[in-house]
Write an enzyme that holds these catalytic residues in place. Structure first.
Site: not given
Length: 358
Positions: A254, A293
């Protein structure tokens, strides 16, 4: 200083080298060269190979991709210019989607191998935990409260079952090449030869708008992250200071509290598990692609697919590290156990679960 995303805010990612822009460019070049090898004369192939080996500026290519909507167009322009009299053999018969779809499947294949290896490590570690702790009593918790006794071995066996299920889904994936031409009408024999040249699967039909390969990949990656996320969620709960039944072998520190031993691997897996389902929803959405497409559906896949691959690879990597170093504290499990009763068939269920092999 480069403005590229180097992963500062994504420590849970994996497969950075295999999925980066240079890797995608390399895969696009491989696809273009494979296309030349299956149909061009030898002297044209040699010229295109030389063109592909020439240095390319990624930033320029990325900037120029905007004009046509994809990076294949400026890449092909450069290859044709460098190939000289053999330019007509560059990209012959293909469309941009053929090359980019195929490139992303090459990238996918290169990610899946290490991902499977990490899942094997996870499964092996969980097998040992389940076997060694089949009789280690602990509290089963339902709706956050202690319910009845169980064993840690059964919990580990459950994690193992999900990891095996994930592995099976990933192993079943067979990334295909794509070569259908501008409207998906190209000779399928040419497409099969293209796939063989690249070591990819040959699809039954061009999949320009039949996006099952991407949807299947999305599902497998989302399941994998969710399965590993269950492991992480349990580790996060059981490693709480007031519970203390598990701890990571190498925890994180930490910035302000030096006494903390944070379960960082589990935190990273949990973060990936929360992101990939959203990415998968985008990839599933592209199944509804119009015409032969699609305008936008295909384009929408690129980044979510790459990010899902990265997060799944990172989750598997972190899970392998987590399981390999996981510390089990049976004394805390016994001390925390506040409900009476036996562990029932827990040990027998572990034995049953261990009969399942990946």
């Amino acid at each position: 200083m480069s403005s590229a995303d180097l992963g500062l805010l994504s420590p849970m990612r994996g497969a950075g080298e295999a999925t980066g822009d240079r890797a995608v460019l390399r895969a696009m070049l491989e696809a273009e060269l494979a296309l030349a090898r299956i149909q061009a004369p030898a002297e044209a192939v040699a010229a295109i190979e030389r063109a592909g080996a020439a240095p390319l500026d990624l930033q320029t290519l990325a900037d120029q991709a905007r004009s046509g909507g994809n990076p294949v167009i400026p890449l092909v322009e450069r290859l044709r210019a460098a190939a000289g009299e053999h330019a007509r053999w560059v990209h012959a018969g293909a469309t941009s989607q053929d090359i980019l779809d195929t490139a992303l499947m090459l990238v996918t294949r290169r990610v899946l191998g290490p991902l499977l290896a990490d899942l094997d490590t996870v499964i092996g570690g969980l097998t040992r935990l389940a076997r060694d702790h089949r009789d280690t009593p602990m509290a089963a918790r339902t709706l956050t409260q202690q319910a009845v006794p169980t064993t840690f071995g059964l919990k580990a066996a459950g994690w193992r079952k999900l990891a095996i299920d994930a592995r099976r889904r990933v192993a079943a994936l067979d990334p295909p090449a794509q070569l259908g031409g501008p409207a998906g009408t190209l000779d399928p024999e040419l497409g099969a030869a293209f796939a063989r040249e690249l070591g990819l699967a040959a699809p039954l039909l061009p999949w320009h708008v039949l996006r099952a390969p991407v949807a299947d990949l999305a599902g497998a990656l989302a399941f994998t992250c969710g399965a590993l996320g269950k492991l992480a969620a349990d580790v996060l709960v059981l490693s709480r200071g007031e519970i203390g039944e598990l701890s990571e072998g190498v925890g994180g520190g930490s910035s302000s509290m030096p006494h903390k031993h944070n379960p960082v691997r589990a935190v990273m897996i949990a973060a990936a598990a929360r992101q990939v389902p959203a990415l998968a929803s985008i990839l599933y959405g592209s199944l509804a692609a119009e015409d032969e497409r699609p305008p936008g559906a295909w384009h929408a896949e690129w980044q979510p697919l790459r990010e899902a691959l990265r997060l799944a690879a990172g989750a598997a990597r972190d899970a392998a590290e987590l399981v390999s170093g996981l510390r089990v504290h049976p004394d805390r499990m016994r001390a925390n156990l506040a409900v009476p009763g036996s562990t029932g068939a827990a040990a027998a269920l572990v034995t049953r679960a261990l009969e399942d092999t990946p």
